[in-house]
Design a protein around this motif. Structure first.
Motif, PDB file in Angstrom:
ATOM      1  N   ALA A 146      -0.670  -9.060  -0.475  1.00 34.80           N
ATOM      2  CA  ALA A 146      -1.945  -9.486  -1.062  1.00 34.80           C
ATOM      3  C   ALA A 146      -2.372 -10.814  -0.460  1.00 34.80           C
ATOM      4  CB  ALA A 146      -1.827  -9.609  -2.573  1.00 34.80           C
ATOM      5  N   VAL A 147      -3.692 -11.009  -0.378  1.00 32.55           N
ATOM      6  CA  VAL A 147      -4.297 -12.251   0.109  1.00 32.55           C
ATOM      7  C   VAL A 147      -5.296 -12.720  -0.943  1.00 32.55           C
ATOM      8  CG1 VAL A 147      -5.650 -13.346   1.938  1.00 32.55           C
ATOM      9  CG2 VAL A 147      -4.079 -11.475   2.503  1.00 32.55           C
ATOM     10  N   LEU A 148      -5.296 -13.998  -1.244  1.00 39.82           N
ATOM     11  CA  LEU A 148      -6.330 -14.590  -2.094  1.00 39.82           C
ATOM     12  C   LEU A 148      -7.245 -15.413  -1.202  1.00 39.82           C
ATOM     13  CD1 LEU A 148      -7.780 -15.325  -4.669  1.00 39.82           C
ATOM     14  CD2 LEU A 148      -5.963 -16.971  -5.199  1.00 39.82           C
ATOM     15  N   ASN A 149      -8.445 -14.864  -0.948  1.00 39.88           N
ATOM     16  CA  ASN A 149      -9.452 -15.549  -0.146  1.00 39.88           C
ATOM     17  C   ASN A 149     -10.133 -16.569  -1.050  1.00 39.88           C
ATOM     18  OD1 ASN A 149     -11.158 -16.190   1.973  1.00 39.88           O
ATOM     19  ND2 ASN A 149     -12.534 -14.453   1.633  1.00 39.88           N
ATOM     20  N   LEU A 150      -9.907 -17.856  -0.791  1.00 38.65           N
ATOM     21  CA  LEU A 150     -10.348 -18.912  -1.695  1.00 38.65           C
ATOM     22  C   LEU A 150     -11.825 -19.241  -1.512  1.00 38.65           C
ATOM     23  CD1 LEU A 150      -7.274 -21.299  -1.405  1.00 38.65           C
ATOM     24  CD2 LEU A 150      -7.824 -19.737  -3.281  1.00 38.65           C
ATOM     25  N   TYR A 151     -12.494 -19.480  -2.636  1.00 41.03           N
ATOM     26  CA  TYR A 151     -13.898 -19.879  -2.643  1.00 41.03           C
ATOM     27  C   TYR A 151     -14.022 -21.347  -3.056  1.00 41.03           C
ATOM     28  CZ  TYR A 151     -15.081 -14.842  -2.666  1.00 41.03           C
ATOM     29  OH  TYR A 151     -15.209 -13.503  -2.367  1.00 41.03           O
ATOM     30  N   GLU A 152     -15.076 -21.959  -2.569  1.00 39.73           N
ATOM     31  CA  GLU A 152     -15.456 -23.297  -3.003  1.00 39.73           C
ATOM     32  C   GLU A 152     -16.836 -23.241  -3.650  1.00 39.73           C
ATOM     33  OE1 GLU A 152     -15.315 -26.159   0.121  1.00 39.73           O
ATOM     34  OE2 GLU A 152     -13.136 -25.966   0.418  1.00 39.73           O
ATOM     35  N   THR A 153     -17.126 -24.236  -4.464  1.00 36.95           N
ATOM     36  CA  THR A 153     -18.422 -24.292  -5.142  1.00 36.95           C
ATOM     37  C   THR A 153     -19.414 -25.056  -4.274  1.00 36.95           C
ATOM     38  OG1 THR A 153     -17.395 -24.182  -7.320  1.00 36.95           O
ATOM     39  CG2 THR A 153     -19.635 -25.045  -7.212  1.00 36.95           C
ATOM     40  N   PHE A 154     -20.557 -24.432  -4.005  1.00 44.66           N
ATOM     41  CA  PHE A 154     -21.642 -25.049  -3.243  1.00 44.66           C
ATOM     42  C   PHE A 154     -22.822 -25.284  -4.182  1.00 44.66           C
ATOM     43  CE2 PHE A 154     -19.074 -23.152  -0.033  1.00 44.66           C
ATOM     44  CZ  PHE A 154     -19.334 -23.803   1.164  1.00 44.66           C
ATOM     45  N   HIS A 155     -23.285 -26.531  -4.246  1.00 41.10           N
ATOM     46  CA  HIS A 155     -24.490 -26.861  -5.002  1.00 41.10           C
ATOM     47  C   HIS A 155     -25.633 -26.928  -3.989  1.00 41.10           C
ATOM     48  CE1 HIS A 155     -22.060 -27.643  -8.569  1.00 41.10           C
ATOM     49  NE2 HIS A 155     -21.227 -28.328  -7.794  1.00 41.10           N
ATOM     50  N   LEU A 156     -26.344 -25.820  -3.872  1.00 40.67           N
ATOM     51  CA  LEU A 156     -27.340 -25.683  -2.813  1.00 40.67           C
ATOM     52  C   LEU A 156     -28.520 -26.621  -3.020  1.00 40.67           C
ATOM     53  CD1 LEU A 156     -27.394 -21.777  -2.514  1.00 40.67           C
ATOM     54  CD2 LEU A 156     -26.017 -23.416  -1.210  1.00 40.67           C
ATOM     55  N   GLY A 157     -29.210 -26.890  -1.927  1.00 42.24           N
ATOM     56  CA  GLY A 157     -30.376 -27.750  -1.996  1.00 42.24           C
ATOM     57  C   GLY A 157     -31.503 -27.180  -2.835  1.00 42.24           C
ATOM     58  N   ASN A 158     -31.482 -25.849  -3.072  1.00 42.62           N
ATOM     59  CA  ASN A 158     -32.528 -25.240  -3.905  1.00 42.62           C
ATOM     60  C   ASN A 158     -32.209 -25.320  -5.392  1.00 42.62           C
ATOM     61  OD1 ASN A 158     -30.529 -23.308  -4.299  1.00 42.62           O
ATOM     62  ND2 ASN A 158     -31.565 -21.693  -3.139  1.00 42.62           N
ATOM     63  N   GLY A 159     -31.120 -26.000  -5.746  1.00 42.68           N
ATOM     64  CA  GLY A 159     -30.758 -26.180  -7.141  1.00 42.68           C
ATOM     65  C   GLY A 159     -29.798 -25.140  -7.686  1.00 42.68           C
ATOM     66  N   LYS A 160     -29.471 -24.124  -6.900  1.00 42.77           N
ATOM     67  CA  LYS A 160     -28.578 -23.066  -7.368  1.00 42.77           C
ATOM     68  C   LYS A 160     -27.132 -23.371  -6.968  1.00 42.77           C
ATOM     69  CE  LYS A 160     -32.300 -19.682  -7.092  1.00 42.77           C
ATOM     70  NZ  LYS A 160     -32.848 -18.501  -6.412  1.00 42.77           N
ATOM     71  N   THR A 161     -26.208 -22.803  -7.729  1.00 44.19           N
ATOM     72  CA  THR A 161     -24.793 -23.009  -7.489  1.00 44.19           C
ATOM     73  C   THR A 161     -24.131 -21.673  -7.171  1.00 44.19           C
ATOM     74  OG1 THR A 161     -24.713 -24.923  -8.981  1.00 44.19           O
ATOM     75  CG2 THR A 161     -22.621 -23.827  -8.482  1.00 44.19           C
ATOM     76  N   VAL A 162     -23.370 -21.635  -6.089  1.00 42.95           N
ATOM     77  CA  VAL A 162     -22.695 -20.407  -5.665  1.00 42.95           C
ATOM     78  C   VAL A 162     -21.255 -20.737  -5.297  1.00 42.95           C
ATOM     79  CG1 VAL A 162     -24.775 -19.230  -4.873  1.00 42.95           C
ATOM     80  CG2 VAL A 162     -23.551 -20.730  -3.305  1.00 42.95           C
ATOM     81  N   LYS A 163     -20.411 -19.707  -5.295  1.00 42.13           N
ATOM     82  CA  LYS A 163     -19.015 -19.853  -4.895  1.00 42.13           C
ATOM     83  C   LYS A 163     -18.782 -18.987  -3.666  1.00 42.13           C
ATOM     84  CE  LYS A 163     -17.444 -21.105  -9.499  1.00 42.13           C
ATOM     85  NZ  LYS A 163     -16.506 -20.849 -10.623  1.00 42.13           N
ATOM     86  N   LEU A 164     -18.367 -19.644  -2.579  1.00 40.84           N
ATOM     87  CA  LEU A 164     -18.302 -18.985  -1.283  1.00 40.84           C
ATOM     88  C   LEU A 164     -17.051 -19.399  -0.528  1.00 40.84           C
ATOM     89  CD1 LEU A 164     -22.000 -19.666  -0.200  1.00 40.84           C
ATOM     90  CD2 LEU A 164     -21.097 -17.493  -1.023  1.00 40.84           C
ATOM     91  N   PRO A 165     -16.609 -18.558   0.425  1.00 44.38           N
ATOM     92  CA  PRO A 165     -15.467 -18.928   1.271  1.00 44.38           C
ATOM     93  C   PRO A 165     -15.923 -19.777   2.453  1.00 44.38           C
ATOM     94  CG  PRO A 165     -16.133 -16.680   1.739  1.00 44.38           C
ATOM     95  CD  PRO A 165     -17.041 -17.170   0.646  1.00 44.38           C
ATOM     96  N   PRO A 166     -15.622 -21.060   2.483  1.00 43.73           N
ATOM     97  CA  PRO A 166     -16.075 -21.889   3.609  1.00 43.73           C
ATOM     98  C   PRO A 166     -15.351 -21.502   4.889  1.00 43.73           C
ATOM     99  CG  PRO A 166     -14.495 -23.090   2.295  1.00 43.73           C
ATOM    100  CD  PRO A 166     -14.751 -21.804   1.556  1.00 43.73           C
ATOM    101  N   ASP A 167     -16.026 -21.651   6.007  1.00 45.86           N
ATOM    102  CA  ASP A 167     -15.342 -21.444   7.282  1.00 45.86           C
ATOM    103  C   ASP A 167     -14.386 -22.606   7.532  1.00 45.86           C
ATOM    104  OD1 ASP A 167     -15.234 -19.990  10.001  1.00 45.86           O
ATOM    105  OD2 ASP A 167     -15.493 -22.106  10.505  1.00 45.86           O
ATOM    106  N   ARG A 168     -13.189 -22.278   7.987  1.00 44.55           N
ATOM    107  CA  ARG A 168     -12.192 -23.304   8.270  1.00 44.55           C
ATOM    108  C   ARG A 168     -11.757 -23.267   9.731  1.00 44.55           C
ATOM    109  NH1 ARG A 168     -11.075 -25.637   3.554  1.00 44.55           N
ATOM    110  NH2 ARG A 168     -11.214 -24.426   1.627  1.00 44.55           N
ATOM    111  N   GLY A 169     -12.714 -22.915  10.592  1.00 44.74           N
ATOM    112  CA  GLY A 169     -12.433 -22.913  12.021  1.00 44.74           C
ATOM    113  C   GLY A 169     -11.902 -21.601  12.544  1.00 44.74           C
ATOM    114  N   GLU A 170     -11.707 -20.610  11.648  1.00 47.04           N
ATOM    115  CA  GLU A 170     -11.140 -19.327  12.069  1.00 47.04           C
ATOM    116  C   GLU A 170     -12.214 -18.289  12.340  1.00 47.04           C
ATOM    117  OE1 GLU A 170     -12.458 -18.171   8.209  1.00 47.04           O
ATOM    118  OE2 GLU A 170     -11.659 -20.048   8.969  1.00 47.04           O
ATOM    119  N   GLY A 171     -13.481 -18.632  12.080  1.00 50.26           N
ATOM    120  CA  GLY A 171     -14.553 -17.680  12.331  1.00 50.26           C
ATOM    121  C   GLY A 171     -14.749 -16.699  11.194  1.00 50.26           C
ATOM    122  N   GLN A 172     -14.522 -17.161   9.960  1.00 53.08           N
ATOM    123  CA  GLN A 172     -14.796 -16.368   8.751  1.00 53.08           C
ATOM    124  C   GLN A 172     -14.000 -15.067   8.712  1.00 53.08           C
ATOM    125  OE1 GLN A 172     -15.360 -16.693   5.525  1.00 53.08           O
ATOM    126  NE2 GLN A 172     -16.898 -18.166   6.181  1.00 53.08           N
TER     127      GLN A 172
END
Length: 595
Positions: A119-145
């Protein structure tokens, strides 16, 4: 036997036997009943609660780690996906017969037998977007997503288990390690053929030809609500340092995310131990380096923009409601900085763009959306450039992306084929593949990537779906948004009065006529539009088709010898440079770079 009696210490062997007995008793106590898995992570990995997506893989492949065996198509091993939000250490989450899977939809359909489980747990981070919305997404860490190799993701050890969906009961798995940094991962693999998700370091870099540029993009930082870089790999011409007075044409080589220049640029001879396809790749990269530095090659600057993001390894080089103003970040921030630093001519007549697949779509989009800034697009096997053929789906006339329906029968739509026409995957199967890897368009795969680029931003902050992932029902309002903003064929047709004078003679498209993902269909539709004899001015576009050629055909058969494919790439650069010279305005600098 009184209170003063003490239990004698156990030997290590007895402690091991006792532990094995207790584990067996625990398993026995939980055995019986339908198969399910419970997963957790210890505080040693994270004391904080985690957000992300668990991917559980059951594999029959005896060679590869299970995390590298889940693919789009018939060769895939089995996977199940589960979102987790604010999951604390020690708490178990369950994957059972109700959890969606791919290729099988449910654990209940699993055949009894032995499996390698991970099993793999693909970790998400919280992004507070400039449009005022909040989303949880997997940031790129240099591996090309790529969730398989994303540094920091949680992993379980590979377990070999005998499974029976009817009576194996509940099996507990614990995440016990993290995916290591990329350089450590590369040191662990014997061959890149085993692991195509990690880009090989370029032997000899850094060197005086290949440069790596990163700068903070104010536009993208505002959009994402956090500091965000944009970058490029730059290949400088032979003699750049020795001729400071020279200024150069700039060619944008559009492609996926790469850690080094693609096509391969290898500054050291091939590794004597390399064999087969890897040996051929290294020989080709070494030969291209020798040609580039021989003084016989056109002296231009090659720029490969890099814009990985939380949805994909590439933002498609355009402005997007979900990925931000990447097009403007490239054109108004990145490219001017590169041209200033490396002495590009920095005029529209002296720029061109080329690429294949994702890069092919980007090359055409860049030319169409910034028509004054480029003097030609050489477009290979492009992603869908006409949404009347979005793969095998007509987004404007079809009601469902998964099936063609008649009065008495329903036929699945194909998604992927071999060059002989044999089907590898249906639209529904491949959409479910992505849904298992990530909900809300977060799989990091192709259909979700297009949706992130083309869709309006939804009320929840994520891309508005073009169709329902479970039923395939198309959202016509989203399709109309796509047509107005990103259907390149439609946009050229709609705006030809203003675009035509700027695009005539600049568009050159090549595709295999048995493209793996049916991309040739959109090319044919676009050719029909641009070739309309009533069009004024005439498009003077060229379209070339490779009979029986699959995806990535760009003018040379994919089974051709390496030297033919390399010569094609070199000839393409010569062709582009000749076009720039032939169309240069009076007084333009066509000499300083010809030392």
């Amino acid at each position: 036997m009184g209170r003063g009696w003490k239990v004698p210490p156990c030997s290590p062997l007895r402690r091991w036997a006792l532990g094995l007995l207790l584990a067996s008793l625990a398993s026995f106590a939980r055995a019986g009943g339908p198969l399910a898995f419970e997963l957790s992570f210890p505080a040693a990995l994270s004391r904080a609660a985690l957000d992300g997506h668990i991917i559980l893989i059951l594999s029959k492949d005896a060679e590869r780690e299970p995390r590298f065996t889940v693919v789009e198509g018939i060769e895939s091993q089995q996977a199940f996906g589960l979102d987790v939000e604010a999951l604390p250490p020690g708490r178990r989450v369950r994957i059972d017969g109700q959890t969606l899977g791919y290729p099988l939809e449910s654990l209940r359909g699993l055949a009894p037998g032995e499996y390698r489980v991970q099993a793999v747990l693909n970790l998400y981070e919280t992004f507070h977007l400039g449009n005022g919305k909040t989303v949880k997404l997997p940031p790129d860490r240099g591996e090309g997503q790529h969730w398989q190799t994303k540094p920091g993701n949680l992993l379980t050890r590979v377990a070999k288990l005998r499974l029976d969906p009817a009576n194996s009961g509940v099996i507990s798995l614990a995440f016990d390690r993290r995916v290591p940094p990329l350089e450590e991962q590369l040191a662990e693999v014997d061959s890149l053929l085993e692991w195509h998700k990690v880009t090989q370091p370029n032997p000899g870099t850094p060197n005086k030809w290949e440069r790596h540029i990163r700068l903070k993009s104010e536009r993208l930082s505002t959009f994402w609500g956090r500091p965000t870089d944009i970058g490029a790999v730059v290949l400088l011409p032979d003699g750049w340092e020795e001729h400071p007075q020279a200024r150069y044409p700039v060619l944008l080589a559009q492609d996926h995310y790469h850690r080094h220049f693609s096509p391969a640029f290898r500054t050291a001879p091939p590794d004597p131990k390399a064999q087969g396809a890897e040996r051929e790749k290294q020989e080709g990269a070494w030969r291209f380096f020798q040609d580039w530095t021989s003084g016989r090659f056109p002296r231009v600057i090659l720029v490969m923009p890099q814009h990985p993001n939380p949805y994909f390894d590439d933002a498609y080089a355009v402005n997007s409601a979900n990925l931000g103003p990447t097009g403007d970040a490239i054109m108004r921030e990145l490219l001017p900085a590169i041209e200033a630093q490396f002495r590009g001519i920095a005029q529209g007549w002296a720029r061109a763009t080329f690429g294949g697949s994702t890069g092919g779509w980007e090359a055409l989009a860049t030319q169409v959306f910034y028509p004054d800034d480029f003097n030609g697009a050489w477009v290979g096997c492009p992603d869908p450039i006409d949404f009347r053929a979005y793969g095998t789906v007509n987004l404007y006339e079809d009601r469902n992306a998964y099936f063609r329906e008649g009065p008495f029968m329903k036929v699945p739509l194909p998604e992927k084929r071999k060059a002989n026409g044999i089907l590898d995957c249906t639209m529904e199967q491949c959409a479910r593949y992505e849904l298992v890897l990530g909900t809300r368009g977060r799989s990091g795969e192709q259909w979700d990537a297009w949706q992130a680029v083309f869709s309006p931003n939804g009320e929840d902050g994520y891309p508005k779906p073009i169709w329902d992932k479970r039923t395939g029902v198309i959202d016509r309002s989203v399709a109309e948004y796509w047509r107005a903003h990103y259907d390149i064929s439609h946009i050229m047709h709609r705006d030809w009065a203003t675009l035509g004078p700027k695009l005539a003679g600049k568009i050159h498209v090549t595709v295999g006529d048995m493209d793996t993902w049916y991309l040739n269909n959109a090319v044919h539709l676009t050719e029909a539009r641009l070739g309309d004899p009533r069009r004024s001015p005439a498009a003077a576009a060229t379209f070339t088709y490779g009979p029986l050629q699959p995806h990535c055909y760009m003018g040379t058969r994919l089974d051709a010898p390496l030297h033919e494919r390399l010569n094609h790439f070199s000839n393409l650069i010569w062709t582009i440079v000749k076009h720039l010279e032939d169309t240069a305005p009076a007084g333009a600098d066509v000499r300083s770079w010809k030392y």
